[in-house]
Design an enzyme around this catalytic site. Structure first.
Site, short mmCIF file in Angstrom:
data_model
loop_
_atom_site.label_atom_id
_atom_site.label_comp_id
_atom_site.label_asym_id
_atom_site.label_seq_id
_atom_site.Cartn_x
_atom_site.Cartn_y
_atom_site.Cartn_z
N PRO A 18 0.63 -1.25 0.15
CA PRO A 18 0.09 0.05 0.26
C PRO A 18 0.77 1.27 0.25
CG PRO A 18 0.06 -0.88 2.11
CD PRO A 18 0.76 -1.89 1.35
N CYS A 19 1.46 1.65 -1.25
CA CYS A 19 2.16 2.75 -1.33
C CYS A 19 1.31 4.01 -1.24
CB CYS A 19 3.03 2.72 -2.73
SG CYS A 19 2.24 2.70 -3.93
N HIS A 20 0.24 3.77 -1.57
CA HIS A 20 -1.11 5.01 -1.38
C HIS A 20 -1.23 5.37 -0.15
CE1 HIS A 20 -3.49 1.09 -0.86
NE2 HIS A 20 -4.14 2.02 -0.48
#
Length: 156
Positions: A119-121
């Site tokens: 989850p880089c977001h």
């Protein structure tokens, strides 16, 4: 390597992987939906669909992203960010043990090949701003709102 293309709320999602695991999940502006899903990707596809339907908060299929040791370390730390939560690039750098590595950490974050699953977001600016997202800031905003929808406050 095998590929499949599925429809998602944010566009066509491309999935690439083999018996070693999923190596890439990315978003495309357009493309043709796969009629047949390769066996190696069959565990991933329904989990992504469940995520978009609001029925899944984590993923259990095997991951196999290609990257440097440092990138792998950053991506592993991203997996520790809880669903519906965010962390700043600065705090991520601190967790990795080097506050001065913020730009290198941000670069590794941007090279994450496993969209949504790693989850880089969930990484935002120190001031709370939505900064840097390869899929476009509107997608980052959508993902964060999808994971943590605003709750209606009671008037009484």
């Amino acid at each position: 390597m095998h590929s499949a293309f599925i429809e998602s709320s944010l566009g066509i999602t491309k999935i690439v992987g083999d018996e070693q695991g999923i190596s890439e999940i990315s978003i495309l502006s357009e493309g043709e939906i796969s009629k047949k899903i390769p066996n190696e990707l069959k565990e991933c596809v329904p989990q992504l669909q469940q995520y978009f339907d609001g029925q899944r908060m984590d993923f259990t299929f095997k991951l196999n992203p290609d990257g440097t040791d440092f990138q792998q370390k950053v991506w592993q730390e991203l997996l520790n960010i809880p669903f519906g939560k965010t962390i700043s690039y600065l705090d991520l750098s601190k967790k990795l043990g080097d506050v001065k590595a913020i730009r290198t950490v941000a670069s590794a974050n941007g090279k994450n090949p496993l969209w949504i699953v790693v989850p880089c977001h969930r990484v935002i600016g120190t001031d709370g701003s939505l900064t840097g997202y390869a899929g476009g800031l509107w997608r980052k905003k959508w993902l964060l709102e999808h994971e943590c929808p605003a709750k209606q406050q009671s008037l009484f």
